[in-house]
Enzyme design. Structure first.
Site, mmCIF file in Angstrom:
data_model
loop_
_atom_site.group_PDB
_atom_site.id
_atom_site.type_symbol
_atom_site.label_atom_id
_atom_site.label_comp_id
_atom_site.label_asym_id
_atom_site.label_seq_id
_atom_site.Cartn_x
_atom_site.Cartn_y
_atom_site.Cartn_z
ATOM 1 N N SER A 162 1.013 -0.763 4.932
ATOM 2 C CA SER A 162 2.147 -0.285 3.743
ATOM 3 C C SER A 162 3.103 1.022 4.496
ATOM 4 O O SER A 162 3.658 1.564 3.996
ATOM 5 C CB SER A 162 1.055 0.765 3.209
ATOM 6 O OG SER A 162 0.749 -0.086 2.445
ATOM 7 N N LYS B 217 6.307 0.277 4.362
ATOM 8 C CA LYS B 217 7.634 0.779 3.017
ATOM 9 C C LYS B 217 8.240 1.959 2.742
ATOM 10 O O LYS B 217 9.675 2.293 1.613
ATOM 11 C CB LYS B 217 6.245 1.111 1.802
ATOM 12 C CG LYS B 217 4.660 0.324 1.504
ATOM 13 C CD LYS B 217 4.029 0.451 0.931
ATOM 14 C CE LYS B 217 2.663 -0.378 0.409
ATOM 15 N NZ LYS B 217 1.908 -0.428 -0.159
ATOM 16 N N TYR C 270 7.905 -9.712 1.183
ATOM 17 C CA TYR C 270 6.730 -8.206 1.024
ATOM 18 C C TYR C 270 5.654 -8.525 2.538
ATOM 19 O O TYR C 270 4.784 -7.977 3.101
ATOM 20 C CB TYR C 270 6.065 -8.055 -0.075
ATOM 21 C CG TYR C 270 4.985 -7.081 0.059
ATOM 22 C CD1 TYR C 270 5.456 -5.833 -0.561
ATOM 23 C CD2 TYR C 270 4.004 -7.489 -0.571
ATOM 24 C CE1 TYR C 270 4.288 -5.069 -0.261
ATOM 25 C CE2 TYR C 270 2.210 -6.676 -0.400
ATOM 26 C CZ TYR C 270 3.337 -5.474 -0.174
ATOM 27 O OH TYR C 270 2.170 -4.334 -0.361
ATOM 28 N N TYR D 1 -1.345 7.768 -0.413
ATOM 29 C CA TYR D 1 -2.291 7.459 -1.588
ATOM 30 C C TYR D 1 -2.445 8.240 -2.458
ATOM 31 O O TYR D 1 -1.982 9.933 -2.792
ATOM 32 C CB TYR D 1 -3.077 6.327 -1.513
ATOM 33 C CG TYR D 1 -2.505 5.206 -0.708
ATOM 34 C CD1 TYR D 1 -1.536 4.483 -1.246
ATOM 35 C CD2 TYR D 1 -2.848 4.551 0.287
ATOM 36 C CE1 TYR D 1 -0.407 3.832 -0.496
ATOM 37 C CE2 TYR D 1 -2.027 3.647 1.157
ATOM 38 C CZ TYR D 1 -1.114 2.651 0.418
ATOM 39 O OH TYR D 1 -0.733 2.268 0.990
ATOM 40 N N VAL E 282 -3.519 0.579 5.646
ATOM 41 C CA VAL E 282 -5.187 -0.361 6.223
ATOM 42 C C VAL E 282 -4.827 -0.285 6.938
ATOM 43 O O VAL E 282 -6.504 -1.155 7.474
ATOM 44 C CB VAL E 282 -4.847 -1.238 5.297
ATOM 45 C CG1 VAL E 282 -5.030 -0.409 3.879
ATOM 46 C CG2 VAL E 282 -3.985 -1.797 4.469
#
Length: 313
Positions: A69, A72, A197, A249, A267
């Site tokens: 992530s 992103k 992605y 998060y 992660v």
């Protein structure tokens, strides 16, 4: 930054890493993407880069891992460069969710049914669909080229095993993508968007690569090693704001209080962070807490930030 700060980091960083390693025991390596479960449970490493390019490292900083992530942050910036703010934020919101990163709960409950922010999975999949290119391959290459530019590492590549593992285990992300497509939020073919992605999540890096990217964000898109502007200042400011409010998060508020620096986790156990106007930081610690953030990595960043008095707040 001062020579005294750099001396403190050189002298103390190894002991701070050693003190944080035991925190790994209370976490778990990600297993929902099977290939990630192979990472060493108690690994912990950090690299901090100064504006003159000096690297200060400790622990298992040479470990190779996938961005997950963390990518992103940069797909958001690229989508903003391709489309502008108005078009991007028609499809993705600007607020924290309080939910798990892979939740789709609020997509149905809260109108108008767009993802709350670009860093939850639903938001990042939507952002990926906004990347320009004439083909799936061209879009993926543009993303990879951006990472080559920001890290000065032309050899960065995908971990094909992780990519295939994500393809095979990505049913929840597929559900999210089809829901977004049904709501006319996601642009393009679902399978093609997910291919792009999963690819940008599976780019292989080391702590030094994260630190290098963090340094450019720390200087609002300018590379202090060359003086060249690589990213638009406005879009970097937007990305850093999301890093502060959503980057860890649904532990982002706690992280802001305890660490006080913009950060983005993945992660695989990676964390990209920065000290505005001063340093880029890359951390790896594969053992995760229940929010999906590196257990020992968060502890280490809290230690470093408090010892160095780096909190923005």
């Amino acid at each position: 930054m001062s020579n005294k700060q750099l001396d403190t980091l050189r002298q103390s960083l190894p002991s701070w890493v050693e003190a944080s390693i035991p925190c790994s025991a209370s976490g778990k390596v990600a297993s929902y993407i099977p290939e990630l479960s192979k990472a060493p449970h108690d690994a912990l490493g950090i690299t901090i880069i100064a504006p003159d390019g000096e690297l200060i490292s400790a622990g298992d900083c040479s470990q190779v891992f996938t961005l997950q992530s963390i990518s992103k942050v940069f797909t958001l910036i690229l989508a903003l460069m391709d489309n502008g703010e108005e078009e991007v934020f028609k499809r993705v919101g600007m607020e924290p969710t309080g939910d798990n990163f892979n939740s789709m709960l609020k997509l149905e409950l809260v109108r108008p049914g767009i993802p709350f922010n670009p860093f939850i999975n639903a938001g990042a999949i939507t952002i990926t669909s906004l990347i320009h290119g004439r083909s799936m391959e061209e879009k993926s290459q543009r993303i990879l080229d951006l990472f080559h530019l920001l890290t000065s590492q032309k050899e960065l590549a995908y971990d094909i095993d992780v990519f295939n593992s994500e393809l095979e285990s990505g049913d929840l992300n597929r559900s999210i993508a089809y829901f977004l497509k049904g709501n006319q939020v996601l642009i393009g073919d679902v399978d093609e968007v997910l291919d792009i992605y999963f690819k940008h999540c599976s780019i292989l890096v080391q702590c030094a690569d994260l630190a290098r990217m963090g340094l450019i964000l720390a200087f609002d898109g300018v590379d202090p090693l060359t003086g060249n502007r690589l990213l638009p200042k406005r879009y970097v400011q937007i990305a850093k704001t999301f890093m502060t409010t959503c980057g860890m998060y649904n532990a982002s508020g706690e992280f802001a209080i305890d660490v006080g620096l913009p950060a983005k986790s993945g992660v695989s156990g990676g964390i990209l962070s920065l000290v505005p106007g001063s340093y880029g930081i890359g951390v790896i610690g594969p053992s995760l807490n229940d929010k999906g953030n590196s257990q020992a990595g968060v502890h280490l960043l809290e230690t470093v930030s408090k010892q160095m008095n780096w909190s923005m707040f």
